[in-house]
Design a protein around this motif. Structure first.
Motif, mmCIF file in Angstrom:
data_model
loop_
_atom_site.group_PDB
_atom_site.id
_atom_site.type_symbol
_atom_site.label_atom_id
_atom_site.label_comp_id
_atom_site.label_asym_id
_atom_site.label_seq_id
_atom_site.Cartn_x
_atom_site.Cartn_y
_atom_site.Cartn_z
ATOM 1 N N ARG A 608 14.555 43.830 45.767
ATOM 2 C CA ARG A 608 15.667 44.283 44.936
ATOM 3 C C ARG A 608 15.123 44.574 43.538
ATOM 4 N N TYR A 609 15.826 45.429 42.820
ATOM 5 C CA TYR A 609 15.310 45.851 41.524
ATOM 6 C C TYR A 609 16.464 46.152 40.581
ATOM 7 N N GLN A 610 16.129 46.228 39.285
ATOM 8 C CA GLN A 610 17.080 46.698 38.286
ATOM 9 C C GLN A 610 16.416 47.777 37.457
ATOM 10 N N MET A 611 17.016 48.955 37.474
ATOM 11 C CA MET A 611 16.528 50.108 36.723
ATOM 12 C C MET A 611 17.417 50.393 35.523
ATOM 13 N N TYR A 612 18.732 50.231 35.680
ATOM 14 C CA TYR A 612 19.688 50.492 34.607
ATOM 15 C C TYR A 612 20.244 49.181 34.065
ATOM 16 N N PHE A 613 20.381 49.153 32.726
ATOM 17 C CA PHE A 613 20.832 47.956 32.016
ATOM 18 C C PHE A 613 22.026 48.324 31.143
ATOM 19 N N GLN A 614 23.045 47.455 31.169
ATOM 20 C CA GLN A 614 24.153 47.648 30.236
ATOM 21 C C GLN A 614 23.741 47.202 28.844
ATOM 22 N N THR A 615 24.175 47.965 27.847
ATOM 23 C CA THR A 615 23.881 47.629 26.453
ATOM 24 C C THR A 615 25.180 47.249 25.753
ATOM 25 N N PHE A 616 25.133 46.153 25.030
ATOM 26 C CA PHE A 616 26.319 45.654 24.326
ATOM 27 C C PHE A 616 25.957 45.263 22.890
ATOM 28 N N THR A 617 26.932 45.379 22.022
ATOM 29 C CA THR A 617 26.842 44.642 20.766
ATOM 30 C C THR A 617 27.339 43.223 21.057
ATOM 31 N N GLN A 618 26.957 42.295 20.235
ATOM 32 C CA GLN A 618 27.394 40.920 20.475
ATOM 33 C C GLN A 618 28.916 40.821 20.432
ATOM 34 N N ALA A 619 29.547 41.643 19.590
ATOM 35 C CA ALA A 619 31.000 41.562 19.415
ATOM 36 C C ALA A 619 31.766 41.922 20.680
ATOM 37 N N ASN A 620 31.259 42.941 21.441
ATOM 38 C CA ASN A 620 32.059 43.368 22.604
ATOM 39 C C ASN A 620 31.506 42.847 23.927
ATOM 40 N N TYR A 621 30.435 42.051 23.887
ATOM 41 C CA TYR A 621 29.804 41.598 25.135
ATOM 42 C C TYR A 621 30.741 40.744 25.978
ATOM 43 N N ASP A 622 31.320 39.686 25.379
ATOM 44 C CA ASP A 622 32.122 38.743 26.156
ATOM 45 C C ASP A 622 33.346 39.421 26.777
ATOM 46 N N GLU A 623 34.013 40.260 25.979
ATOM 47 C CA GLU A 623 35.219 40.928 26.477
ATOM 48 C C GLU A 623 34.896 41.861 27.641
ATOM 49 N N GLN A 624 33.873 42.691 27.482
ATOM 50 C CA GLN A 624 33.554 43.661 28.519
ATOM 51 C C GLN A 624 33.004 42.981 29.766
ATOM 52 N N LYS A 625 32.227 41.925 29.591
ATOM 53 C CA LYS A 625 31.694 41.229 30.753
ATOM 54 C C LYS A 625 32.813 40.568 31.554
ATOM 55 N N ALA A 626 33.804 40.020 30.885
ATOM 56 C CA ALA A 626 34.935 39.415 31.590
ATOM 57 C C ALA A 626 35.699 40.459 32.397
ATOM 58 N N ARG A 627 35.893 41.644 31.802
ATOM 59 C CA ARG A 627 36.589 42.711 32.507
ATOM 60 C C ARG A 627 35.785 43.168 33.732
ATOM 61 N N LEU A 628 34.471 43.310 33.559
ATOM 62 C CA LEU A 628 33.621 43.731 34.670
ATOM 63 C C LEU A 628 33.616 42.671 35.767
ATOM 64 N N LYS A 629 33.601 41.411 35.379
ATOM 65 C CA LYS A 629 33.616 40.331 36.364
ATOM 66 C C LYS A 629 34.884 40.381 37.216
ATOM 67 N N GLN A 630 36.005 40.652 36.579
ATOM 68 C CA GLN A 630 37.272 40.737 37.310
ATOM 69 C C GLN A 630 37.265 41.925 38.274
#
Length: 760
Positions: A608-630
């Motif tokens: 398995r591999y990872q080629m693409y990475f999500q980029t976040f500012t610290q301010a929006n990381y927690d909010e966007q990760k929670a939405r993606l998790k849901q």
């Protein structure tokens, strides 16, 4: 992938010098001498020799009613696309022989052609083919009995696509290997086809072309080039699909939702016909298509499409989620189109895309030891690829894969009337026999940022030696016999050294490379690391690699291992400056990214591999990760209880589920595919372990139960729930469930989008 291309007609002004039309060298003139591409060629040679020509020829002998010498292969070669691999095999044999001079390869090629000639002679009318019940099928077409969809023509799986592979294989057997019998068989087949379609109106021809047909227009243009008989060029134009061509000529992007590899070969044909006729509208259409796909629809490694279809240019999220990422056949054909445009337009910027795709997609799609070929290359983080095996796998990407690794020498060098061009930094030798010029290129690129070119001449000559300055190369310098040259070099152009050359002269090219973050074309926050032209990725796991080497099942080319949640993938948090600062050089082309090791993607296999990475500012990381998790939790929960599913109107899922239909049409609306009928459609679903309890049938429109019949294995289905656009049926206990949907009163059904067999 972004490539700034300046489109010009025939000439390019470089350093005040106008140079003549670009030409490629025959594969016989270029020999690989080392490196990853030479290894890939050698591994491909072994795979080619592992295949049995008599098994590949079996469908043709069956059709000609000749005794079999071996039973045909299984998989796609005995489920409707019978004979298509033989056409690819001819091309692969021809190009491998041209590239290597291998005697066994030539022996096999000559044998294949002689057997096909024997089948053609037995048929007596110029026809030779392996399509199941081909004679009956073609007779229906000849009479104008045409019922076509995107991949089914009179309920036959892409027959023109199938026979196009034979046309192309015979062409290549003659052009690359000089087999004159192949030319005779090709002309006979072409004449038969012209007679076949002669009674059809232009409207009927366009109806036939609704079904995937490969580059059938290109091969008739090739016949014209071989014979100079205008009837073939006229046929090539007649076989050009106007539903794609007309919007391209108007510079209209109508590609979203289309089956990607159905379109690319058509455009290769448009370009070739334009080069023969001087039709600038068709040539402009080909350039517009290339620009759209290469710049707006391709990911970092050069591939395009999700589940084989073009996704919206503004939304690559489906590709990020899917285990069916870009298809190898697409890149195979985009390289063919890039080569054609480069040679026709004399524009080196096409090579930036060509090089990127060659290193990162094509090279990565062959297993470096076992030689298996890859169909889908997912960009979903923490997923993996599946490899073919010679005895079990007969997919389209096996056919193009056989060819891919035979022809790496096709564009390392090119020439005009008098001048030589070095396009790629690949260790190799060139023998320009007409000019009595030999060149040896020594390089360890991409692991070393330089290349040495040493000349051997029959006598001193004056000519221009042109070195491509790639878009990605920085601090580009050229030395002749150790002396630095004064150059005014710009990326995506050539550096021209014009002088009187003699044997032993050495030209050295040096440059530097940097690591960049390249975002997806949709403007989202997903990015890949690219070092020079090399895409970097990280091995993340060797767990759950189910089906890593394909069995002979219909969907053996698709991964069967579980999807790891996207919200668990490694993400970059900070700012663009800190994203780059986290990358620490390690050894060669490896880099440390915190706990991950980045390396060239083409070197990652069996993992398995990872080629693409999500980029976040610290301010929006927690909010966007929670939405993606849901979102991920809901999607994975649905997948977990799904036994089987069909995306209606998508080519491969419908083929995989034995689609049959009459008076049916398909389309793409509201970012979903669909199919409807005025008669009936049916699919086969696999009920593994008889665990399926319900069938959910979804549509884009309200489903009028009173006017539609649902049958399961020819028995009326029990409707449990109807909530308007979804109907839930009680599943039967059979291991294979055939769902048939019948329209009432000859009226169109709703646009059905998906069928799911569920546990609960």
């Amino acid at each position: 992938m972004k490539t700034n291309v300046v489109f010009i007609a025939f000439l390019l002004l470089l350093g005040g010098t106008t140079w003549a039309q670009m030409q490629s060298f025959p594969l016989q003139d270029v020999k690989l001498t080392g490196g990853a591409f030479k290894k890939a060629q050698d591994v491909d040679l072994t795979y080619i020799l592992a295949l049995n020509p008599d098994k590949l020829l079996a469908p043709y002998l069956i059709d000609a009613e000749l005794p079999l010498k071996a039973s045909r292969y299984g998989n796609w070669e005995s489920s409707g696309l019978d004979g298509h691999i033989a056409g690819h095999y001819l091309s692969a044999l021809a190009m491998m022989y041209a590239s290597t001079g291998n005697a066994e390869i030539k022996k096999r090629l000559d044998y294949m052609v002689s057997e096909l000639a024997r089948c053609q002679m037995k048929n007596g009318n110029g026809y030779v083919g392996g399509i199941p019940q081909g004679k009956l099928f073609w007779e229906r077409i000849h009479k104008g009995d045409i019922d076509g969809s995107s991949f089914g023509l009179n309920n036959t799986w892409v027959p023109l696509y199938n026979i196009h592979k034979l046309f192309a294989g015979l062409r290549d057997a003659y052009e690359y290997a000089g087999n004159k019998q192949a030319k005779q068989v090709l002309i006979g087949l072409g004449n038969w086809f012209i007679d076949l379609i002669n009674p059809l109106s232009d409207e009927q021809i366009q109806q036939v072309l609704r079904t995937e047909h490969g580059g059938i227009n290109e091969t008739f243009a090739d016949l014209y080039m071989l014979t100079k008989d205008k009837k073939y060029l006229e046929t090539a134009q007649r076989l050009s699909h106007r539903a794609l061509l007309n919007p391209l000529m108007e510079k209209q992007d109508k590609l979203t939702g289309l089956h990607a590899n159905t379109q690319i070969p058509k455009v290769i044909g448009y370009e070739k016909i334009a080069s023969l006729t001087g039709n600038t509208d068709w040539s402009d259409a080909a350039m517009y298509f290339w620009q759209n796909v290469a710049q707006q629809r391709s990911v970092a490694f050069g591939g395009n499409s999700v589940r084989e279809h073009f996704n919206p240019t503004t939304d690559f999220s489906t590709m990020l989620r899917s285990n069916q990422g870009p298809e190898t056949c697409n890149s195979f054909n985009m390289l063919r189109l890039s080569k054609a445009l480069f040679l026709d337009k004399n524009e080196p910027s096409y090579l930036d895309f060509y090089e990127r795709t060659l290193y990162n997609h094509i090279l990565s799609t062959q297993h470096p030891e076992k030689g298996g070929f890859v169909y889908f290359t997912p960009i979903r983080p923490n997923h993996y690829r599946v490899y073919s095996q010679p005895e079990t796998s007969m997919w389209c990407c096996v056919g193009s894969g056989l060819e891919n690794h035979t022809k790496y020498g096709e564009l390392i060098y090119s020439h005009s009337t008098n001048d030589l061009f070095v396009n790629l930094f690949i260790p190799s030798t060139l023998n320009w026999s007409d000019k009595k010029i030999q060149l040896t290129q020594k390089t360890e690129f991409p692991y070393q940022n330089q290349s040495e070119l040493v000349l051997k001449l029959a006598k001193p000559q004056t000519f221009g030696l042109n070195i491509r300055h790639p878009k990605w190369a920085e601090n580009f310098t050229v030395l002749v016999n150790g002396e630095p040259q004064k150059i005014d070099s710009k990326p995506s152009t050539y550096v021209t050294i014009n002088r009187k050359w003699k044997t032993g002269d050495k030209l050295t090219v040096r440059f530097t490379t940097a690591t960049q973050l390249e975002y997806l074309p949709d403007g989202s926050n997903w990015a890949a690391f690219v070092h020079g032209p090399i895409v970097l990725a990280a091995k993340t796991s060797t767990n759950d690699l189910d089906g890593l080497f394909a069995d002979d099942s219909r969907m053996g080319h698709e991964t069967k291992g579980k999807l790891y949640p996207l919200d668990k993938a490694y993400a970059l948090i900070g700012s663009p400056d800190t994203y780059h600062s986290r990358i620490k050089p390690a050894d060669g082309l490896t880099f440390q990214l915190d706990s991950l090791t980045l390396q060239p993607f083409y070197a990652i296999h069996d993992a398995r591999y990872q080629m693409y990475f999500q980029t976040f500012t610290q301010a929006n990381y927690d909010e966007q990760k929670a939405r993606l998790k849901q979102q991920e939790a809901a999607a994975l929960a649905l997948d977990a209880k799904t036994i089987d599913k069909v995306n209606c109107g998508e080519q491969q899922p419908e083929v995989d589920h034995a689609f049959k239909g009459e008076k049916t049409e398909s389309g793409y609306d509201d970012e979903r595919f669909w199919r409807r009928t005025r008669s009936a459609i049916s699919y086969e679903l696999q009920n593994k372990g008889q665990a399926g309890k319900f069938l959910d049938v979804s549509a884009l429109d309200t489903i009028p139960i009173a006017n539609i019949s649902f049958l399961l294995n020819d028995k009326p289905a029990e409707v449990i729930v109807n909530d308007g656009k979804t109907v839930r049926l009680k599943a039967s206990d059979d291991t294979v469930i055939t769902l048939k949907i019948v329209a009432g009163n000859g009226k169109n059904t709703p646009r059905f989008s998906q069928i799911r067999l569920l546990k609960d």
